[in-house]
Motif scaffolding. Structure first.
Motif, short mmCIF file in Angstrom:
data_model
loop_
_atom_site.label_atom_id
_atom_site.label_comp_id
_atom_site.label_asym_id
_atom_site.label_seq_id
_atom_site.Cartn_x
_atom_site.Cartn_y
_atom_site.Cartn_z
N MET A 1 23.24 -63.95 25.63
CA MET A 1 22.75 -63.02 26.65
C MET A 1 21.25 -63.25 26.85
N LEU A 2 20.85 -63.40 28.10
CA LEU A 2 19.44 -63.55 28.45
C LEU A 2 19.06 -62.49 29.48
N ARG A 3 17.78 -62.12 29.47
CA ARG A 3 17.22 -61.27 30.51
C ARG A 3 16.51 -62.18 31.50
N LEU A 4 17.11 -62.32 32.69
CA LEU A 4 16.60 -63.27 33.67
C LEU A 4 15.91 -62.54 34.82
N PRO A 5 14.83 -63.14 35.35
CA PRO A 5 14.16 -62.54 36.51
C PRO A 5 15.03 -62.64 37.76
N THR A 6 14.88 -61.69 38.65
CA THR A 6 15.62 -61.67 39.91
C THR A 6 14.64 -61.72 41.07
N TYR A 7 15.16 -61.99 42.26
CA TYR A 7 14.30 -62.01 43.44
C TYR A 7 13.82 -60.60 43.83
N GLU A 8 14.39 -59.58 43.20
CA GLU A 8 13.93 -58.20 43.44
C GLU A 8 12.77 -57.82 42.53
N GLY A 9 12.33 -58.77 41.68
CA GLY A 9 11.20 -58.51 40.79
C GLY A 9 11.57 -57.78 39.52
N THR A 10 12.84 -57.79 39.16
CA THR A 10 13.30 -57.12 37.94
C THR A 10 13.81 -58.16 36.94
N LEU A 11 14.12 -57.70 35.74
CA LEU A 11 14.80 -58.51 34.75
C LEU A 11 16.22 -57.96 34.59
N LYS A 12 17.19 -58.86 34.57
CA LYS A 12 18.58 -58.43 34.51
C LYS A 12 19.33 -59.26 33.49
N ASP A 13 20.15 -58.58 32.68
CA ASP A 13 20.94 -59.28 31.67
C ASP A 13 21.94 -60.23 32.32
N TYR A 14 22.08 -61.40 31.69
CA TYR A 14 23.09 -62.36 32.15
C TYR A 14 23.69 -63.06 30.95
N ALA A 15 25.01 -63.07 30.88
CA ALA A 15 25.74 -63.77 29.83
C ALA A 15 26.53 -64.91 30.45
N LEU A 16 26.48 -66.08 29.84
CA LEU A 16 27.21 -67.23 30.35
C LEU A 16 28.71 -66.97 30.34
N THR A 17 29.37 -67.49 31.37
CA THR A 17 30.82 -67.31 31.48
C THR A 17 31.59 -68.41 30.76
N GLY A 18 30.91 -69.53 30.46
CA GLY A 18 31.58 -70.62 29.76
C GLY A 18 32.50 -71.41 30.67
N ASP A 19 33.51 -72.07 30.11
CA ASP A 19 34.51 -72.84 30.84
C ASP A 19 33.90 -73.98 31.66
N PRO A 20 33.02 -74.81 31.07
CA PRO A 20 32.45 -75.91 31.84
C PRO A 20 33.48 -77.01 32.09
N LEU A 21 33.29 -77.72 33.20
CA LEU A 21 34.11 -78.88 33.50
C LEU A 21 33.77 -80.02 32.54
N SER A 22 34.75 -80.81 32.18
CA SER A 22 34.52 -81.98 31.33
C SER A 22 34.41 -83.22 32.20
N PRO A 23 33.29 -83.93 32.14
CA PRO A 23 33.16 -85.16 32.93
C PRO A 23 34.24 -86.18 32.55
N ARG A 24 34.81 -86.82 33.56
CA ARG A 24 35.84 -87.85 33.30
C ARG A 24 35.96 -88.74 34.54
N ALA A 25 36.61 -89.87 34.34
CA ALA A 25 36.88 -90.78 35.46
C ALA A 25 38.02 -90.25 36.31
N PRO A 26 38.02 -90.51 37.61
CA PRO A 26 39.14 -90.11 38.47
C PRO A 26 40.42 -90.83 38.06
N GLU A 27 41.54 -90.17 38.27
CA GLU A 27 42.85 -90.76 37.92
C GLU A 27 43.34 -91.72 38.99
N ILE A 28 42.85 -91.60 40.21
CA ILE A 28 43.26 -92.48 41.30
C ILE A 28 42.01 -92.89 42.08
N SER A 29 42.17 -93.85 42.97
CA SER A 29 41.05 -94.28 43.82
C SER A 29 40.68 -93.17 44.79
#
Length: 388
Positions: A1-29
């Motif tokens: 959890m981080l407190r991140l600045p916003t364009y409204e001039g405030t700090l707001k909590d943000y937690a990563l959602t996870g689930d990143p894509l895994s880089p890989r080669a394409p299966e077809i052309s």
């Protein structure tokens, strides 16, 4: 959890959602040609005069970043504005970059396509006062790129608008350049939102008039033109333009706002890609293009849709500073060990934007190492006096 600045001039909590894509080669052309325009990674330990001298490049990291793009089935647009050509990276550095990249590309098992930017930036504008001088400057870089084995991209030059060239001068310059190229070239129409010094390119500030000028050029040289990259951030214009191209000439979208719809196409015409944002969103781009090749448009849009807000944030006005967002994501993902750019370009964007890029990259599944990204974001916040 981080407190991140916003364009409204405030700090707001943000937690990563996870689930990143895994880089890989394409299966077809893939059914679309996709060039990712990659950035240069600095070597802070070797840097001595960041604003005035040649940039110090971490060659190992810079080339390894390119390999990660090739491993995912993407081509490479080398030494373009994404690599800070004319904005911290000089021609001597760009030429070394091209030579090193081409040697690596030839050794890569996928034999990726690499197109390289040829321009006039090794000469001061004070020496480029007529068409012959501009042609000679282009020719010098073109010869170096062809000798290295790269395809030519004829980058837009600041020299032609600087001399207030009219359509006839553009035609005479490009006629000569296209004729002397050994292989078909890619033209380059970069809007003034990316570089204000390119205002009035092709000899007119009226986009409709400039369109007719460049379409006439392409029609006269269709056999020697692979395609044209258009970066005007105008979807309707690009769609109308590509419908008028001669058979066999590609439209390479440089529209970092509307690429998903432009690449999919309208059922009759579609765009290929030559995009800076693809270097930052490579897993999503590769896997979306794979889905499109399989006819799976639902997955295509599911992968690309969350990347569009991220791209629009990175390329927000003043657009010419977008390169900082691309290097920032490279740092968050561990493909570079620091967040230092040639000429100190990392200072061109504010902490509030970096916070928003962090959020949007997470939501687009593009923070491949969430723990590392959070730790590095926390460091950047601390440097800006924010207790994350």
């Amino acid at each position: 959890m981080l407190r991140l600045p916003t364009y409204e001039g405030t700090l707001k909590d943000y937690a990563l959602t996870g689930d990143p894509l895994s880089p890989r080669a394409p299966e077809i052309s893939l059914t679309r040609t996709a060039f990712a325009a990659a950035h240069v990674i600095s070597d802070p330990m070797a840097e001595r005069d960041p604003w005035l001298g040649r940039p110090a490049v971490d060659w190992d990291a810079t080339l390894n970043f390119r390999r990660t793009l090739w491993d995912q089935g993407l081509g490479l647009a080398e030494a373009m504005d994404t690599a800070q050509r004319g904005m911290g990276v000089d021609w001597a550095t760009a030429r070394e970059l091209i030579d090193r990249t081409m040697r690596d590309a030839k050794a890569h098992p996928l034999k990726p396509r690499v197109a390289c930017g040829a321009g006039t930036d090794h000469k001061p504008l004070s020496e480029l006062t007529d068409a012959e001088a501009i042609i000679a400057a282009y020719a010098e870089q073109m010869e170096a790129i062809e000798a290295a084995g790269g395809q030519l991209i004829l980058m837009a030059t600041r020299a032609l608008p600087a001399i207030k060239a009219g359509p006839e001068t553009y035609a005479s310059v490009y006629d000569r350049l296209i004729e002397q190229a050994a292989e078909p070239v890619i033209l380059h129409w970069l809007g003034d939102m990316f570089d204000p010094a390119l205002t009035g390119y092709w000899g007119s500030t009226d986009v409709a008039e400039a369109t007719e000028i460049v379409l006439d050029l392409i029609t006269r040289h269709a056999a020697k033109i692979d395609g044209i990259k258009i970066s005007l951030l105008d979807q309707a214009h690009e769609e109308a333009f590509r419908a008028r191209l001669p058979d066999g000439v590609r439209l390479y979208t440089g529209d970092d706002f509307n690429y998903a719809d432009l690449i999919e196409g309208d059922g009759t015409h579609y765009s290929h890609a030559l995009l800076g944002i693809f270097a930052a969103i490579a897993p999503a781009a590769s896997q979306a293009l794979e889905a499109l090749a399989k006819g799976d448009t639902e997955t295509y849009h599911a992968l690309f849709a969350p990347t569009v807000p991220l791209s629009r944030e990175i390329f927000k006005a003043p657009t010419q500073f977008y390169k900082a967002g691309i290097a920032f994501l490279s740092w968050l993902n561990g493909t570079q060990r620091h967040f230092i750019m040639p000429a100190g370009f990392q200072s061109s964007r504010e902490i509030t934007q970096y916070a928003q890029v962090y959020r949007l990259a997470d939501q687009a599944r593009l923070l491949s190492r969430p723990d590392l990204a959070e730790a590095r974001m926390r460091t950047l916040l601390a440097l800006h006096g924010i207790d994350g």
